[in-house]
Write an enzyme that holds these catalytic residues in place. Structure first.
Site, PDB file in Angstrom:
ATOM      1  N   GLU A   1      11.893  14.787  -6.061  1.00  0.00           N
ATOM      2  CA  GLU A   1      11.689  16.018  -5.278  1.00  0.00           C
ATOM      3  C   GLU A   1      12.990  16.826  -5.205  1.00  0.00           C
ATOM      4  O   GLU A   1      13.624  16.967  -4.168  1.00  0.00           O
ATOM      5  CB  GLU A   1      11.138  15.696  -3.896  1.00  0.00           C
ATOM      6  CG  GLU A   1       9.716  15.147  -3.954  1.00  0.00           C
ATOM      7  CD  GLU A   1       9.032  15.048  -2.619  1.00  0.00           C
ATOM      8  OE1 GLU A   1       7.805  15.277  -2.570  1.00  0.00           O
ATOM      9  OE2 GLU A   1       9.696  14.732  -1.612  1.00  0.00           O
TER      10      GLU A   1
ATOM     11  N   GLU B   1       2.886  13.323  -6.678  1.00  0.00           N
ATOM     12  CA  GLU B   1       2.641  12.756  -5.353  1.00  0.00           C
ATOM     13  C   GLU B   1       1.532  13.559  -4.700  1.00  0.00           C
ATOM     14  O   GLU B   1       1.588  14.790  -4.677  1.00  0.00           O
ATOM     15  CB  GLU B   1       3.880  12.825  -4.457  1.00  0.00           C
ATOM     16  CG  GLU B   1       5.016  11.934  -4.820  1.00  0.00           C
ATOM     17  CD  GLU B   1       6.131  11.994  -3.777  1.00  0.00           C
ATOM     18  OE1 GLU B   1       5.850  12.334  -2.598  1.00  0.00           O
ATOM     19  OE2 GLU B   1       7.281  11.712  -4.138  1.00  0.00           O
TER      20      GLU B   1
END
Length: 367
Positions: free
Chosen positions: A144, A247
């Site tokens: 991320e 995700e």
């Protein structure tokens, strides 16, 4: 490039098992990885932390995802005929858009030193796994990366440094596991402007080529399903890179699970924040709402133009609430200098209920 990915992140699974968690599906009891494989999951994603221990050797929890833990779970996945993805955090504990903490061993390094550390560490890890028959099929260089990595030197808007650090990891991955596909992964999958600007800047700064774009998409944080679809479709035309929703998850209940964790009230956050978030999403947090959400994720990714939607990875479907497995323990809070509380805070988004029974959304894995 690859077959459809129906993935599951199982980074805490070994810890849940050690703490007494058990799993059943359609009347059969088995380990969660086996049950998920039987339902159609074909990839396991595993996060790696550099050194998730205190100087006294106390583990930080949340799976304590060190290299030996990752190796063990990767070998289990391979024995079941599943691919796996290695997710480098380049941190001793959680790395995400809100925190990209330097590993303890790298504190004080300058940009040149950090670049060399990323290269050497990435190469060392991948050689270790390869030599033990566990080379990953996919490698995520960083986790991320919306606001960079290895703060403060690699924090946005320092895209030149970000590109240099990531390029070092990509170079090591290419050298040690040349058959692996390399992914760069941001959060907020409904934010098209973020993805356009981030990858434009990365390319402008000479970042090394990579194979896949990864996106996180959680409906309670990252906008509507339409926003995700529009972003994926735009990125397909703009960058021409295959994409994975790396995700995703949503809840199956708003029932509290305090009794399962057996933590005192001051030791957990509870469900109040989750209930507030649930008011603003299109999918009710029920077993059927969760199943419909996952169906729509699959449908959205499959419709990306030019076949550039490769699949999805459901985040921590087996992190059921058991005493002893929480997102951070007292040792970890001392390290990250936060007061807590701990707790799981994800159990209502698993694909098994609080007692480890498979939920209806499992049928979507092999759809």
């Amino acid at each position: 490039m690859t077959n459809w990915i129906s993935g599951v992140d199982l980074s805490t699974l070994a810890e849940v098992e050690r703490c007494g968690g058990s799993f059943r599906d359609r009347g059969r009891e088995a380990d969660a990885m086996t049950l998920l494989r039987e339902r159609g999951a074909n990839l396991v994603r595993l996060r790696l932390w550099n050194d998730p221990y205190s100087p006294q050797g106390e583990p930080y929890g949340a799976g304590t995802c060190d290299l030996n833990c990752v190796l063990s779970l990767a070998l289990r996945a391979k024995a079941l005929g599943m691919d796996w993805m290695l997710d480098f955090h380049y941190s001793d504990f959680w790395a995400d858009p809100g925190k990209q903490r330097l590993p303890k061993a790298w504190v004080g390094l300058d940009e040149d030193g950090l670049t060399e550390a990323v290269y050497a560490y990435t190469a060392q890890v991948l050689a270790f796994l390869r030599d033990r028959g566990a080379a990953p099929r996919y490698v995520a260089v960083g986790n991320e990366l919306t606001y960079g990595l290895l703060w403060p030197l690699g924090q946005t808007p320092r895209y030149r440094t970000i590109a240099r650090l990531l390029s070092a990891g990509i170079r090591a991955a290419r050298e040690q596991t040349p058959d692996a596909l390399v992914m760069l992964h941001l959060d907020n999958g409904g934010n098209n402007g973020l993805y356009r600007s981030w990858f434009d800047r990365y390319r402008q700064e000479g970042g090394a080529d990579f194979d896949l774009i990864g996106l996180s998409y959680y409906p309670f944080w990252h906008g509507t399903m339409k926003m995700l679809r529009d972003n994926l479709n735009d990125l397909a035309g703009r960058f021409g890179k295959p994409m994975i929703v790396a995700e995703t998850s949503t809840g199956f209940t708003l029932e509290d699970y305090a009794g399962y964790e057996q933590l005192p009230p001051e030791g957990r956050k509870g469900m109040a924040a989750t209930r507030r978030l649930a008011e603003h999403i299109d999918y009710p947090m029920t077993p059927e709402g969760q199943r419909r959400f996952l169906h729509d994720i699959v449908d959205t990714v499959r419709q990306v133009p030019h076949g550039l939607g490769l699949g999805f990875i459901y985040w921590e479907p087996a992190w059921i609430p058991v005493p002893g497995s929480q997102w951070a323990n007292d040792c970890a809070f001392s390290y990250i200098q936060e007061p807590g509380p701990g707790g799981n805070e994800w159990a209502n988004q698993a694909l098994f209920d609080y007692e480890g029974n498979g939920l209806p959304a499992l049928e979507v894995l092999g759809a």
